[in-house]
Design an enzyme around this catalytic site. Structure first.
Site, short mmCIF file in Angstrom:
data_model
loop_
_atom_site.label_atom_id
_atom_site.label_comp_id
_atom_site.label_asym_id
_atom_site.label_seq_id
_atom_site.Cartn_x
_atom_site.Cartn_y
_atom_site.Cartn_z
N HIS A 1 52.34 -12.77 -39.02
CA HIS A 1 51.10 -12.51 -39.78
C HIS A 1 50.09 -13.62 -39.44
O HIS A 1 50.41 -14.57 -38.73
CB HIS A 1 51.40 -12.55 -41.29
CG HIS A 1 52.07 -11.31 -41.78
ND1 HIS A 1 51.47 -10.46 -42.67
CD2 HIS A 1 53.28 -10.77 -41.48
CE1 HIS A 1 52.29 -9.45 -42.91
NE2 HIS A 1 53.39 -9.61 -42.21
N ASP B 1 50.66 -2.99 -45.55
CA ASP B 1 50.66 -4.44 -45.33
C ASP B 1 50.82 -5.15 -46.68
O ASP B 1 50.09 -4.84 -47.64
CB ASP B 1 49.29 -4.79 -44.70
CG ASP B 1 49.23 -6.19 -44.15
OD1 ASP B 1 50.28 -6.77 -43.84
OD2 ASP B 1 48.09 -6.70 -43.99
N SER C 1 46.30 -2.60 -46.26
CA SER C 1 46.72 -3.46 -47.37
C SER C 1 46.60 -2.67 -48.67
O SER C 1 45.98 -1.59 -48.70
CB SER C 1 45.82 -4.71 -47.45
OG SER C 1 44.53 -4.32 -47.87
#
Ligand code: G3H
Ligand code: 13P
Ligand code: ZN
Length: 331
Positions: free
Chosen positions: A232, A93, A56
């Site tokens: 997700h 991400d 992320s």
């Protein structure tokens, strides 16, 4: 500039084509540090599964972009050392800007997500197309998103407007040129995906969340046949792991995840990438708490990060074999 091919990484292209055809999903496990990466790689090598190492923007800031690039390079050499050369994707991400996606592409990522789902449909198309145009010059895959994943504040059952609208997918995919599409069919991020009030109890008294919108998934598949779909918010939040956290002094409350059978069902469809972060966090936390409580005199990080790594590895192997169906797919 470091291109992912120089690091020995692969894009998602072939992996997704194989996964859609084979009726399984590639694991996309989030990581921030060495032990998590070791656990993911060891689990995927031992189960002969392809893998997406997922980072992320917060994780990238935490770990440092240069270190990450070299960790990914090291990952390729490490799996070869372990004896099974599984394909490895390095994926951003929830990228939220063109600049972040570009920076990742320029620094060894083989796949990026541009999450424009919070923008208007038109702005989402504009932003996603810009990322695709840049990424495809370098053979990097792009994941887009349509529909907003419900959070705990939202009423997942009632807030239909947050689900992906099947009538938009074909147009979105065509106009943007994305390689895969994340959709919203009732999963959500974190360990508290639903409130207990949104759930029903089964005969064992276990809270069962509202059923995922498989009808929406089917409708999407009809409109873009064989196109790679991403799910997700797919942690199952295992009761026994949460109990272990709480047994050793944790205070996790009202945790509810996505039942494994539902994820298995999704993996058999066009869903070919399943994102899991929270379950790993819980498994790690449980293992570390256990050491801290049972061996309070211990202060060597290897003595608690080692068991955490083992717990993660067990979790990921289980998922590859029993939930995603990605085990034994690397020949
Ligand atoms: O979907 C979000 C992932 O779980 C990453 O979470 O932004 O806290 O690293 P993070
Ligand atoms: P979980 O919080 O359910 O693990 O979802 C992770 C995720 O979707 C990362 O993008
Ligand atoms: Zn996500």
């Amino acid at each position: 500039m470091a291109h992912y091919k120089e690091l020995g990484l692969v894009s998602t292209k072939q992996l997704f084509a194989d996964a859609v055809k084979g009726g399984y999903a590639i694991p996309a496990y989030n990581f921030n540090n060495l032990e998590q990466m070791q656990a993911i790689l060891q689990a995927c090598v031992e189960t002969k599964s392809p893998v997406i190492l997922q980072v992320s923007s917060g994780a990238r800031k935490y770990a440092n972009a240069t270190l990450l690039r070299n960790m990914a390079k090291g990952a390729v050499e490490y799996v070869a050392e372990l004896g099974v050369k599984i394909p490895i994707v390095l994926h951003l991400d929830h990228g939220d800007t063109f600049e972040l996606c570009k920076d990742c592409i320029d620094n060894g990522f083989s796949s990026v997500m541009i999450d424009g789902s919070h923008h208007s449909y038109e702005k989402n198309i504009e932003l996603t197309s810009k990322v695709v145009e840049y990424a495809h010059k370098y053979d990097v895959s792009v994941e887009g998103e349509l529909g907003v994943l419900a959070g705990i504040e939202d009423d997942v059952v009632a807030a239909h407007s947050t689900y992906t609208k099947p009538e938009e997918v074909q147009d979105f995919v065509k106009k943007t040129g994305v390689d895969s599409l994340a959709i919203s069919i009732g999963t959500s991020h974190g360990a508290n995906k639903f409130t207990p009030a949104q759930c029903t109890r089964n005969e064992q008294g276990i809270l069962i969340p509202p059923m995922l919108k498989f009808d929406i998934l089917e409708e999407i598949e009809k409109r873009i046949p064989g196109f790679p779909i991403v799910l997700h918010g797919s942690s199952s939040v295992p009761l026994e792991l949460v109990a272990e956290v709480n047994k050793f002094g944790g205070a996790m409350k009202d945790t509810i995840g996505i039942p494994e059978e539902w994820l298995r069902r999704a993996a058999k469809s066009a869903v070919c990438k399943i994102n899991i972060d929270s379950d790993g966090r819980i498994a790690m936390t449980a293992a570390i708490r256990k050491v801290f409580v049972e061996q309070p005199g211990e202060f060597d990080p290897r003595k608690y990060l080692g068991p955490a790594r083992d717990a993660l590895k067990t979790l990921y192997k289980y998922k590859n074999i029993n939930v995603l169906g990605s085990a034994e797919r690397v020949k």
